[in-house]
Design an enzyme around this catalytic site. Structure first.
Site, mmCIF file in Angstrom:
data_model
loop_
_atom_site.group_PDB
_atom_site.id
_atom_site.type_symbol
_atom_site.label_atom_id
_atom_site.label_comp_id
_atom_site.label_asym_id
_atom_site.label_seq_id
_atom_site.Cartn_x
_atom_site.Cartn_y
_atom_site.Cartn_z
ATOM 1 N N THR A 107 0.930 -1.241 -0.159
ATOM 2 C CA THR A 107 -0.045 0.098 -0.021
ATOM 3 C C THR A 107 0.887 1.508 -0.006
ATOM 4 O OG1 THR A 107 -1.550 -1.091 1.481
ATOM 5 C CG2 THR A 107 -1.639 1.198 1.269
ATOM 6 N N TRP A 144 1.140 2.191 5.706
ATOM 7 C CA TRP A 144 0.476 0.946 6.564
ATOM 8 C C TRP A 144 0.913 -0.150 6.478
ATOM 9 C CZ3 TRP A 144 -2.748 3.518 9.451
ATOM 10 C CH2 TRP A 144 -3.349 4.759 9.349
ATOM 11 N N ILE A 145 2.184 -0.187 6.545
ATOM 12 C CA ILE A 145 3.028 -1.724 6.392
ATOM 13 C C ILE A 145 3.136 -2.174 8.014
ATOM 14 C CG2 ILE A 145 5.078 -2.952 5.507
ATOM 15 C CD1 ILE A 145 3.000 -1.142 3.504
ATOM 16 N N ARG A 168 -23.976 -11.905 34.777
ATOM 17 C CA ARG A 168 -24.774 -10.567 35.420
ATOM 18 C C ARG A 168 -25.904 -10.452 35.616
ATOM 19 N NH1 ARG A 168 -23.429 -5.921 37.804
ATOM 20 N NH2 ARG A 168 -24.444 -4.132 36.794
ATOM 21 N N ILE A 173 -23.640 -5.902 25.708
ATOM 22 C CA ILE A 173 -24.022 -6.789 26.743
ATOM 23 C C ILE A 173 -23.300 -6.636 27.984
ATOM 24 C CG2 ILE A 173 -23.787 -9.285 27.189
ATOM 25 C CD1 ILE A 173 -25.039 -9.642 24.255
ATOM 26 N N HIS A 174 -22.024 -5.979 27.850
ATOM 27 C CA HIS A 174 -21.094 -5.780 28.893
ATOM 28 C C HIS A 174 -21.575 -4.594 29.623
ATOM 29 C CE1 HIS A 174 -18.715 -9.216 27.747
ATOM 30 N NE2 HIS A 174 -18.070 -9.041 28.912
ATOM 31 N N GLY A 175 -22.357 -3.686 28.962
ATOM 32 C CA GLY A 175 -22.599 -2.446 29.821
ATOM 33 C C GLY A 175 -21.740 -1.580 29.907
ATOM 34 N N GLU A 177 -7.138 -5.955 3.382
ATOM 35 C CA GLU A 177 -7.057 -7.038 2.380
ATOM 36 C C GLU A 177 -8.251 -6.784 1.501
ATOM 37 O OE1 GLU A 177 -4.727 -9.479 2.742
ATOM 38 O OE2 GLU A 177 -5.177 -10.180 0.655
HETATM 39 C C1 LIG Z 1 -3.660 -1.789 10.796
HETATM 40 C C2 LIG Z 1 -3.500 -1.988 9.148
HETATM 41 C C3 LIG Z 1 -2.534 -2.838 8.858
HETATM 42 C C4 LIG Z 1 -2.075 -2.787 7.318
HETATM 43 N N1 LIG Z 1 -1.065 -3.524 7.050
HETATM 44 C C5 LIG Z 1 -0.825 -3.575 5.778
HETATM 45 C C6 LIG Z 1 0.456 -4.195 5.148
HETATM 46 O O1 LIG Z 1 1.278 -5.016 6.146
HETATM 47 N N2 LIG Z 1 0.883 -3.970 4.047
HETATM 48 C C7 LIG Z 1 0.288 -3.293 3.207
HETATM 49 O O2 LIG Z 1 0.779 -3.244 1.942
HETATM 50 N N3 LIG Z 1 -0.982 -2.638 3.380
HETATM 51 C C8 LIG Z 1 -1.229 -2.797 4.919
HETATM 52 N N4 LIG Z 1 -2.657 -2.054 5.155
HETATM 53 C C9 LIG Z 1 -3.052 -1.226 4.301
HETATM 54 C C10 LIG Z 1 -4.561 -1.994 3.763
HETATM 55 O O3 LIG Z 1 -4.501 -3.262 3.560
HETATM 56 C C11 LIG Z 1 -5.341 -1.061 2.738
HETATM 57 O O4 LIG Z 1 -5.045 -1.565 1.444
HETATM 58 C C12 LIG Z 1 -5.382 0.396 2.899
HETATM 59 O O5 LIG Z 1 -5.572 0.705 4.329
HETATM 60 C C13 LIG Z 1 -6.302 1.034 1.959
HETATM 61 O O6 LIG Z 1 -6.011 2.171 1.581
HETATM 62 P P1 LIG Z 1 -6.451 3.472 1.967
HETATM 63 O O7 LIG Z 1 -6.623 3.445 3.264
HETATM 64 O O8 LIG Z 1 -5.862 4.477 1.335
HETATM 65 O O9 LIG Z 1 -8.150 3.280 1.303
HETATM 66 P P2 LIG Z 1 -8.609 4.086 0.109
HETATM 67 O O10 LIG Z 1 -8.204 3.400 -1.035
HETATM 68 O O11 LIG Z 1 -8.515 5.649 0.141
HETATM 69 O O12 LIG Z 1 -10.043 3.738 0.459
HETATM 70 C C14 LIG Z 1 -10.893 4.599 1.477
HETATM 71 C C15 LIG Z 1 -12.288 4.270 1.222
HETATM 72 O O13 LIG Z 1 -12.797 4.299 -0.067
HETATM 73 C C16 LIG Z 1 -13.735 3.344 -0.453
HETATM 74 N N5 LIG Z 1 -13.174 2.749 -1.699
HETATM 75 C C17 LIG Z 1 -11.858 2.527 -2.118
HETATM 76 N N6 LIG Z 1 -11.770 1.719 -3.214
HETATM 77 C C18 LIG Z 1 -13.087 1.371 -3.536
HETATM 78 C C19 LIG Z 1 -13.449 0.721 -4.711
HETATM 79 N N7 LIG Z 1 -12.722 0.268 -5.557
HETATM 80 N N8 LIG Z 1 -14.953 0.414 -4.542
HETATM 81 C C20 LIG Z 1 -15.702 1.111 -3.417
HETATM 82 N N9 LIG Z 1 -15.469 1.765 -2.601
HETATM 83 C C21 LIG Z 1 -13.800 1.895 -2.569
HETATM 84 C C22 LIG Z 1 -13.764 2.334 0.716
HETATM 85 O O14 LIG Z 1 -14.970 2.703 1.641
HETATM 86 C C23 LIG Z 1 -12.407 2.479 1.362
HETATM 87 O O15 LIG Z 1 -12.515 2.187 2.634
HETATM 88 C C24 LIG Z 1 -2.875 -1.866 6.562
HETATM 89 C C25 LIG Z 1 -3.928 -1.117 7.069
HETATM 90 C C26 LIG Z 1 -4.333 -1.123 8.426
HETATM 91 C C27 LIG Z 1 -5.349 -0.114 8.703
#
Ligand SMILES: Cc1cc2nc3c(=O)[nH]c(=O)nc-3n(C[C@H](O)[C@H](O)[C@H](O)COP(=O)(O)OP(=O)(O)OC[C@H]3O[C@@H](n4cnc5c(N)ncnc54)[C@H](O)[C@@H]3O)c2cc1C
Length: 383
Positions: A126, A156-157, A270, A339-341, A365
């Protein structure tokens, strides 16, 4: 569809459940609060063959079928999905890319120790600008003598602290014929000059995963760091989406089951208005919804595993399992909290952690809007 669990599979599952209760449960709240990746627990799990996943035994793996792998991840995630996440890595993008596209030397050097949790890895896909649209990444690679020089940043890696290498992606420019970026997959060791990592602190959820920015500044890697061929990177990234989604779905099922477990226990104990709260029909409704949603998610997840075990294409099934299981996990966590209030707010109970983590399963993912579209398009014949 006959899942036909063998005695061996059931035993493996039982061992995983006991391991999680004994080796993870006493520590999870602390390392979650500290935002610390529990490498020592993952290494202990690896001693029981839990990190080897679907990787063949000749490369240090456990050679599991996908169904057993899903059950293992679900059981571990029932106690901690972050440990479960680390256990999916050798079978997910990093491991399965090396297995399918890597050279023999790359497999021996990176896959074998990864499958035994001797080392950890990160998946650097990403980027901040392009987000979900991986094919539009900005990170570049250029050939320079016997090396490639990589420039860019991934966002976000996960596993930034623990990883000793990253499977990451960069492009060689736009292919004039197709108009697409020529993406390549590279193994980049963390200690190479120009690599720096910047974990985010105080994340909402997934706190032990050390997630943040991976910066690649004039990083020089030898040609044998290329995985597959030049321009094959997008195919490599997409090759493992089904197993990646299976891992996330199984983790979401485990988390949802944990929500059911604690909600049922609390609703029995509870007492208010001189009766256990489980006697209120509206509480029963919440529990029934959680149990039914979790069982449906589990069946979709096992169905995905079953299709993969039978060599069938499972893109559609992967989207369904990931989307339904993560939506249900959030629903189950919301109900467990309710449920835990007031006690749900307290650190004494795990439901606040479940709720924070459950939300994120809808995003990683592939976000659930994307999966919803993929399912609809597949059924409309548009894919
Ligand atoms: C805790 C965490 C760990 C992560 N670990 C990894 C990692 O190890 N390696 C890695 O490479 N990435 C990782 N990621 C990235 C993750 O896999 C997502 O791909 C990434 O967060 C999405 O990019 P963005 O937030 O820029 O979302 P954007 O692409 O900006 O999307 C924002 C929102 O727009 C909407 N949207 C986007 N595309 C579409 C579509 N085609 N159709 C309809 N709606 C859409 C959705 O509602 C989406 O939530 C991680 C993310 C988090 C939060």
């Amino acid at each position: 569809m006959d899942f036909g669990w063998s005695e061996e599979q059931q035993e493996f599952r039982r061992v995983a459940r006991e391991f999680a209760q004994r080796e993870i449960a006493p520590y999870v709240a602390d390392y979650d609060r500290e935002e610390r990746f529990p490498a020592e627990i993952v290494r202990k799990a690896a001693e029981l063959g839990f990190a080897g996943g679907i990787v063949p035994t000749e490369y240090g793996g456990s050679g599991l079928d996908y169904l057993t792998f899903a059950a293992l991840i679900e059981e571990i995630s029932r106690t901690c999905h972050a440990v479960a996440c680390a256990l999916t890595f050798p079978s997910g993008l990093v491991g399965s890319s090396l297995l399918r596209y890597g050279t023999e030397e790359q497999k021996q050097r990176y896959l074998t120790p990864l499958a035994q949790a001797e080392i950890f890895a990160g998946a650097g896909v990403t980027e901040a600008r392009s987000g979900t649209d991986v094919s539009d990444m900005d990170t570049t690679a250029r050939r320079n003598g016997g090396d490639y020089v990589i420039n860019g940043a991934k966002m976000w890696i996960s596993f930034l602290g623990a990883a000793s290498f990253f499977l990451t992606f960069a492009h060689l420019g736009v292919d004039e014929r197709t108009g697409r970026k020529r993406i390549c997959a590279f193994i980049v060791e963390k200690d190479r000059p120009g690599v720096s990592v910047h974990p985010l602190k105080n994340k909402y959820g997934f706190r032990p995963l050390e997630t943040g920015e991976l910066v690649l500044e004039d990083v020089r890697v030898p040609v044998d760091a290329l995985v597959g061929e030049e321009g094959q990177g997008f195919e490599i990234a997409m090759n493992s989406v089904e197993s990646g989604r299976l891992g996330v779905a199984a983790r979401a099922v485990g988390l949802a089951q944990a929500c059911c477990d604690v909600a049922v226990g609390y609703a029995r104990e509870r007492r208010v208005f001189r009766q256990p709260i489980g006697k209120f029909q509206l509480v029963q409704e919440m529990i029934s919804d959680m149990v039914c949603g979790t069982e449906s998610s589990r069946l979709l997840t096992y169905r995905l595993a079953y299709l993969k075990d039978h060599g069938q294409r499972a893109r559609d099934a992967a989207s369904m399992a990931k989307m339904v299981a993560s939506d249900n996990a959030l629903h189950a966590a919301t109900n467990a909290f309710q449920i835990h209030g007031a006690y749900g707010v307290s650190d004494e109970y795990p439901v606040a952690r479940y709720l924070r983590d459950a939300k994120i399963f809808q995003i990683v993912e592939g976000n659930n809007q994307l999966h919803k579209a993929l399912v609809a398009e597949a059924h409309l014949g548009m894919r």
